[in-house]
Design an enzyme around this catalytic site. Structure first.
Site, PDB file in Angstrom:
ATOM      1  CB  SER A  54      -4.367 -21.795  -7.676  1.00  0.00           C
ATOM      2  OG  SER A  54      -3.425 -20.699  -8.062  1.00  0.00           O
TER       3      SER A  54
ATOM      4  CE  LYS B 105       1.299   3.876  -1.146  1.00  0.00           C
ATOM      5  NZ  LYS B 105      -0.122   3.812  -1.277  1.00  0.00           N
TER       6      LYS B 105
ATOM      7  N   GLY C  15       4.259  -5.686  -6.257  1.00  0.00           N
ATOM      8  CA  GLY C  15       4.816  -6.993  -5.516  1.00  0.00           C
ATOM      9  C   GLY C  15       6.322  -7.171  -6.066  1.00  0.00           C
TER      10      GLY C  15
ATOM     11  CG  ASP D 122      -4.775   2.833  -3.273  1.00  0.00           C
ATOM     12  OD1 ASP D 122      -3.612   2.746  -3.384  1.00  0.00           O
ATOM     13  OD2 ASP D 122      -5.705   2.089  -3.486  1.00  0.00           O
TER      14      ASP D 122
ATOM     15  CD  GLU E 266      -6.098   2.469  -7.101  1.00  0.00           C
ATOM     16  OE1 GLU E 266      -5.370   1.656  -6.617  1.00  0.00           O
ATOM     17  OE2 GLU E 266      -7.373   2.573  -6.859  1.00  0.00           O
TER      18      GLU E 266
END
Length: 331
Positions: free
Chosen positions: A51, A131, A134, A191, A195
């Site tokens: 990764s 909400k 990140g 949610d 969107e």
């Protein structure tokens, strides 16, 4: 009214002696892992071999394991991977390593609410959903503040699931701003609706329609971009800071009058009826079924073709050229 909690309502000590395994180290993953670690919680990060995030996690002083090893090590396992791959990763790499008394966590309810993941009945299953993106969850924590977060309990095998959710939310800084209690169903459906009908689908199509209307009427694409797309951020920032009231206080009387006169002509009965239909398709699983089929069986062919088509629109070309003029965007 939705119930709210703050740090004084949370017992971070619930996580003492526990290891939290964060599966994924993307936008939310890095914030959760780093914030919890700095709150004194034992954290490991679960990543696939090779990764690109491994070096970043290790540079942050975090222990990186394979997904299976992290699931084995974790008493509390938070899955922060894209919705479309969670079910398979859970089934193949996480579920075999979870034991009675463990806590399974999500930051979005999609896979639980639509039965893509069906956890064993001896697990606590909870949600902690900040909400905000990140990078904001992280930056606000570093600055001594926090981002409001949702918590929910789907399965309470231990009788302490809500306490774990509150402790985790406090550990990522949410208790400084406020923790709101909801359900997996409510979080997932609202949610997805937000969107599709407003934030992504609705707003982008509105901006595109405005751009095309001006260009088709003979106005310069650059002018259309500035008026219908670029300035959207100015309006949204004002709303974010102080609601519709601050936005309307800050704009001109001409703009405010036009707002009242024309808003419902653009978003009228047809748009509202379509919003109700979109919500119905979310509630009855139509959207979830279509999404899962497209990504897990259809090879994303239609999704990728649509992405390519949208990226080729004139407004994208014009926008890229105009943004080159804005040095502050290059920071």
């Amino acid at each position: 009214m939705i119930k709210k909690y703050y740090d004084q309502d949370c017992n971070l000590g619930m996580l003492d002696g526990k290891t939290v395994a964060i599966i994924g180290f993307g936008s939310q993953g890095h914030a959760h892992a780093m914030n919890l670690n700095e709150s004194g919680v034992s954290v490991v990060v679960g990543l696939r071999p090779g990764s690109a995030h491994t070096a970043k996690a290790e540079a942050a002083g975090l222990k990186v394991l394979g997904i299976e090893e992290a699931a084995e090590a974790g008493d509390i396992v938070m899955i922060l991977m894209p919705d479309e791959i969670q079910a398979q990763v859970y089934r193949d790499q996480i579920a075999p390593h979870m034991k009675e008394g463990d806590v399974l966590c999500f930051a979005h309810g999609f896979n639980i609410h639509f039965n893509q993941i069906q956890p064993a009945d001896y697990l606590d299953v909870i949600m902690i959903a900040p909400k905000g993106p990140g990078h904001t969850v992280r930056s606000q924590y570093v600055e001594g503040r926090g981002v409001p977060s949702l918590i929910a309990v789907y399965q309470d095998a231990s009788g302490k699931a809500k306490d774990y959710a509150l402790a985790y939310a406090s550990g990522i800084g949410a208790g400084r701003a406020g923790i709101l209690e909801t359900t997996f169903k409510e979080e997932t459906e609202t949610d997805l609706f937000g969107e599709q009908a407003v934030l992504c689908g609705g707003v982008t199509e509105l901006m595109k329609a405005g751009f095309e209307t001006l260009v088709e009427a003979g106005y310069a694409p650059e002018m259309a971009y500035f008026e219908c797309i670029h300035e959207m951020k100015l309006i949204v920032d004002l709303i974010n800071e102080g609601g519709f009231e601050k936005m309307r206080y800050s704009i001109s009387n001409t703009a405010e009058y036009g707002d009242y006169r024309c808003g419902r002509r653009v978003i009228g009965k047809e748009a509202r009826d379509n919003m109700k239909q979109i919500l119905s398709e979310i509630q009855d699983g139509t959207f979830a079924s279509e999404f899962i089929q497209e990504f897990n069986a259809g090879g994303k062919a239609r999704f990728l073709a649509t992405r390519h088509k949208e990226a080729a629109h004139l407004l994208c070309k014009v926008g890229a050229e105009l943004r080159q003029m804005m040095s502050w965007l290059k920071k």
